[in-house]
Design an enzyme around this catalytic site. Structure first.
Site: not given
Ligand SMILES: Cc1cc2nc3c(=O)[nH]c(=O)nc-3n(C[C@H](O)[C@H](O)[C@H](O)COP(=O)(O)OP(=O)(O)OC[C@H]3O[C@@H](n4cnc5c(N)ncnc54)[C@H](O)[C@@H]3O)c2cc1C
Length: 395
Positions: A37-38, A111, A217, A295
């Site tokens: 993790e960065q 979260r 909520y 994502d």
């Molecule tokens: C307004 C809003 C409401 C939402 N509500 C919901 C909900 O109710 N239910 C739901 O299921 N989802 C919800 N989501 C979506 C959800 O928040 C995201 O889809 C989810 O957090 C994505 O998780 P992830 O682990 O893919 O990415 P992230 O949570 O973005 O994690 C990515 C990680 O990678 C790290 N990283 C980035 N680049 C590098 C690198 N080069 N080297 C090492 N580490 C790196 C970052 O620091 C971070 O810790 C919502 C989103 C928004 C914007």
């Protein structure tokens, strides 16, 4: 060493909800996993997240049931209302009825509580903070990951769980900017005691109006109320995708809305504002021994509350595919075959909800409302079986 026994070692880039839950699924399946993790410290923003049964069943299987139940709130219903007079358009039961139907609950969580539960479950020595991935090299039977701090790691499988601006995605498929969806989201948390006079029911409420909607909520064992205020706007100029916002702007955007909406917004101390970005579904997520999840490969509008849930599903499916198919590139192809159609469907439905939720007042809106009241709209929870009953850990 890239291989432990017969199983390849796995490096997960990113310690968000997707990366940590994937690490847990892979550990449970017997893989030797490392998370890179960065950030120097793992933290979450002050906002809520809904975890639907398709994701909670996987988290329960990973041993998180008690941790989620400790702070998670189980809403009684999903309550959709009109922006001005608060009229009920749809009230879909959640709680017992949903849990009995799908065998796992729907949670509303802070979260930070979700991230803490995941982090507690991953052995600390497996999480390497301060490691920002900057490069990759395909070494044939393994992959080398290179980090900004000068460290390198060799693994048998590399997973980019590094979020919407994924470096791994860029290294695999070239640079590509996420798309601004024409919506921004103001998010915040309000101490529940400040809202006692509203006598809020324990439901996930969504208020729909022209060009915007408002969701609120309870989270954190009912101590906090989470709000998300979505507003359509043409442009987004900030460099950052998250900024400290101004509650006065949010209140102005919801001028004339129902007093409950305005009372919740008015009771906050601070808000953060997000540009909501998404991407079109990708044809492939993997190249050789490297793949993506969350994502990084299926950014979507949050209008089905599924971004994190789909990332959690990805991790479970990835572990199952790597267990079932010994050849890593073939296993990763199987993984994307299983996951791309489903996540693309959720992406499309989430995007469609922008139009449906934000219809201007008029004939189309009245027709939508009538359909909702009759309980026949295709996007009611009656139609959500395909989403909630799915078990991503079973191929
Ligand atoms: C307004 C809003 C409401 C939402 N509500 C919901 C909900 O109710 N239910 C739901 O299921 N989802 C919800 N989501 C979506 C959800 O928040 C995201 O889809 C989810 O957090 C994505 O998780 P992830 O682990 O893919 O990415 P992230 O949570 O973005 O994690 C990515 C990680 O990678 C790290 N990283 C980035 N680049 C590098 C690198 N080069 N080297 C090492 N580490 C790196 C970052 O620091 C971070 O810790 C919502 C989103 C928004 C914007």
């Amino acid at each position: 060493m890239a291989v432990t026994g017969d199983l390849p070692t796995v490096g997960v880039i990113g310690g968000g909800v997707g990366g940590l839950s994937a690490a847990l699924s892979l550990l449970a399946a017997g893989f030797d996993v490392r998370v890179y993790e960065q950030a120097a410290e793992l933290r979450e923003i002050g906002a809520g997240v809904q975890v639907s049964p398709n994701a909670s069943r996987l988290l329960h299987r990973l041993g998180l049931a008690d941790a989620l139940a400790a702070t998670g709130v189980k809403p009684l219903a999903w309550h959709q209302r009109r922006w001005d007079d608060g009229r009920t358009l749809l009230r879909a039961p959640l709680a017992e009825e949903l849990e009995a139907t799908y065998g796992s609950p729907h949670y509303q969580l802070h979260r930070a509580d979700l991230l803490a539960a995941l982090l507690d479950a991953v052995p600390a020595e497996r999480v390497h903070l301060g490691h920002r991935l900057t490069g990759l090299a395909d070494l044939g039977d393994r992959v080398e990951a290179r980090f900004a701090n000068g460290q390198r790691a060799e693994v048998g499988v590399l997973v980019g769980a590094d979020g919407i601006h994924s470096a791994v995605r860029g290294l695999l498929f070239g640079p590509d900017r996420a798309r601004f969806t024409g919506c921004v989201a103001y998010r915040g948390l309000v101490p529940a005691e400040r809202l006692r006079h509203l006598d809020l029911e324990v439901t996930a409420q969504i208020w729909m109006g022209p060009g915007r909607h408002f969701v609120h909520y309870f989270v954190s064992a009912m101590r906090l109320v989470n709000f998300v205020a979505i507003v359509e706007q043409d442009t987004w100029t900030s460099e950052s995708w998250t900024d400290r916002g101004d509650l006065a702007d949010a209140l102005a955007a919801f001028a004339g809305w129902h007093p409950q909406v305005r009372a919740i917004l008015g009771a906050g101390d601070e808000t953060f504002v997000w540009a909501l970005l998404d991407r079109s579904p990708m044809d492939h997520w993997s190249v050789g021994r490297v793949t993506l999840l969350g994502d990084a490969c299926h950014a979507m509008l949050p209008f089905m509350a599924q971004g994190a849930a789909q990332a959690i599903e990805d991790g479970a499916a990835l572990a199952a595919c790597l267990r079932a198919v010994p050849d890593v590139p073939a296993a990763l192809r199987r993984y994307e075959e299983v996951r791309i159609p489903r996540t693309a469907r959720v992406q499309a439905m989430s995007a469609g909800n922008k139009t449906r939720f934000h219809l201007p007042d008029g004939p189309e809106q009245r027709e939508r409302d009538e359909r909702m009241v009759a309980g026949s709209a295709a996007w009611s929870f009656n139609a959500a079986g395909w989403l909630y009953e799915h078990d991503a850990g079973k191929l």
